[in-house]
Design a protein around this motif. Structure first.
Motif, short mmCIF file in Angstrom:
data_model
loop_
_atom_site.label_atom_id
_atom_site.label_comp_id
_atom_site.label_asym_id
_atom_site.label_seq_id
_atom_site.Cartn_x
_atom_site.Cartn_y
_atom_site.Cartn_z
N THR A 1 0.90 -1.15 -0.04
CA THR A 1 0.13 -0.17 0.01
C THR A 1 1.08 1.34 -0.07
OG1 THR A 1 0.00 0.30 2.37
CG2 THR A 1 -1.84 -1.18 1.28
N TYR B 1 0.42 4.07 1.68
CA TYR B 1 0.74 4.40 3.07
C TYR B 1 1.89 3.75 3.82
CZ TYR B 1 0.07 5.17 8.02
OH TYR B 1 0.28 5.34 9.57
N SER B 2 2.02 2.34 3.58
CA SER B 2 3.27 1.49 4.30
C SER B 2 4.40 2.00 3.71
CB SER B 2 2.90 0.08 4.09
OG SER B 2 2.73 -0.46 2.78
N ALA C 1 5.39 4.76 2.31
CA ALA C 1 5.57 5.96 2.81
C ALA C 1 6.11 6.04 4.32
CB ALA C 1 4.41 7.19 2.72
N GLN C 2 5.35 5.19 5.11
CA GLN C 2 5.86 5.07 6.37
C GLN C 2 7.12 4.38 6.32
OE1 GLN C 2 3.69 1.92 8.48
NE2 GLN C 2 3.37 3.34 10.43
N THR C 3 7.42 3.37 5.81
CA THR C 3 8.66 2.84 6.16
C THR C 3 9.83 3.71 5.45
OG1 THR C 3 7.76 0.62 5.40
CG2 THR C 3 9.96 0.71 5.15
N LEU D 1 9.79 7.04 5.78
CA LEU D 1 10.15 7.89 6.77
C LEU D 1 11.12 7.35 7.90
CD1 LEU D 1 9.44 10.55 7.97
CD2 LEU D 1 7.61 9.65 8.92
N VAL D 2 10.59 6.08 8.48
CA VAL D 2 11.50 5.48 9.37
C VAL D 2 12.86 5.27 8.88
CG1 VAL D 2 11.64 3.17 10.54
CG2 VAL D 2 9.44 4.01 10.31
N THR D 3 13.06 4.67 7.54
CA THR D 3 14.31 4.61 7.07
C THR D 3 15.31 5.89 6.97
OG1 THR D 3 13.64 2.95 5.61
CG2 THR D 3 15.68 3.72 5.09
N LEU E 1 11.02 -2.82 4.45
CA LEU E 1 9.62 -2.75 3.87
C LEU E 1 9.26 -4.32 3.99
CD1 LEU E 1 7.55 -1.08 2.12
CD2 LEU E 1 8.51 -1.91 0.15
N MET F 1 7.69 -4.11 7.51
CA MET F 1 6.45 -3.00 7.79
C MET F 1 5.54 -3.04 6.83
SD MET F 1 9.11 0.03 9.49
CE MET F 1 7.77 1.04 9.68
N GLN G 1 2.49 -3.45 4.29
CA GLN G 1 1.11 -4.00 4.09
C GLN G 1 0.94 -4.34 2.88
OE1 GLN G 1 -1.33 -1.30 6.30
NE2 GLN G 1 -0.35 -1.64 8.43
#
Length: 260
Positions: free
Chosen positions: A133, A135-136, A138-140, A142-144, A253, A256, A258
């Motif tokens: 997805t 969202y996942s 983009a989230q990954t 950001l964490v990276t 990824l 994290m 999805q």
């Protein structure tokens, strides 16, 4: 004599300040080039994934889990033997082309080669937009980015010599690549999980190691004033950090992300 010592100390201080200022500009160039490469990779991956899919059943070749379809281009990129060329071409460039480019080409051509490599990586990574997805992803990312910033800052500021750690990590990287090739044929989830954990640790360490190496290399050669060489060194450093960031992102990824 005291006057001579004062002049010498002043000259040394001025030279040190000049190197510090040059180092900041050099590191800004490294991070700036790397960031542009990341934008090229992300843009290419997103654009290609869009071109490779369709909602029109008349153009459909294969259905995707999200309800869309692969068109003829998507089938060629993701399901035909061409996918192996797309996967291996960037690796071949790193091992056989990048060194030649650094030695023989101008700084401008080296920069262009880096950006072309970033675009090729975007092509090979485009499938993540079909699997995970947005969202996942983009989230990954950001964490990276947060992890990368912390590790790179540590590599830049630490007084500890990381060269020994770098040698160990590079040996581990070779083993990791061999394990990944073997798992292409085994397709073992347990082995893939172990590879992901080890991969995150290796590239986290390499981020700090390469940052210190970029800094040390500049300080050692800045006094020679070879701007062409320093420009090439900045692009070489940007590539090293780009690869570390990208691999950390991909391995994270797997944990994290999805799926659609």
């Amino acid at each position: 004599m005291a006057e001579y010592e004062t002049i010498r100390t002043t000259a040394a201080g001025a030279r040190s300040a000049e190197i510090d200022q040059g180092l900041r500009a050099h590191m800004n160039k490294v991070y700036g080039t790397m960031s542009v490469g990341m934008l090229i990779t992300a843009g290419a991956a997103w654009a290609i994934s869009g071109l490779a899919t369709t909602t029109e059943t008349s153009q459909a070749v294969a259905q995707l889990p999200n309800g869309e379809y692969l068109n003829a281009l998507g089938a060629a990129i993701y399901t035909s033997p061409l996918r192996w060329v797309i996967m291996l071409l960037p690796l071949a460039f790193i091992f056989f082309g990048w060194g030649q480019l650094l030695r023989k080409a101008s700084a401008g051509m080296v920069q262009l080669g880096f950006f072309a490599f970033a675009a090729a990586i975007g092509l090979s990574l485009s499938s993540i937009f079909l699997v995970f997805t947005p969202y996942s992803i983009a989230q990954t990312f950001l964490v990276t980015a947060i992890a990368f910033a912390g590790l790179s800052l540590w590599g830049y500021t630490t007084k500890k010599d990381l060269s020994g750690m770098g040698t160990f990590l590079l040996m581990g990287l070779i083993g990791l690549i061999v394990a990944m090739i073997i798992n292409i044929f085994l397709a073992s989830p347990a082995m893939m999980f172990a590879i992901s954990i080890i991969g995150i640790l290796i590239f986290a360490g390499l981020t700090a190691f390469h940052t210190q190496e970029i800094k040390s290399t500049y300080v050692a050669h800045a006094q020679h004033g070879d701007q062409e060489w320093l420009d090439k060194a900045a692009y070489d450093g940007a590539l090293a950090l780009y690869i570390s960031f990208l691999n950390m992102f991909q391995f994270l990824l797997m944990f994290m992300g999805q799926e659609q």
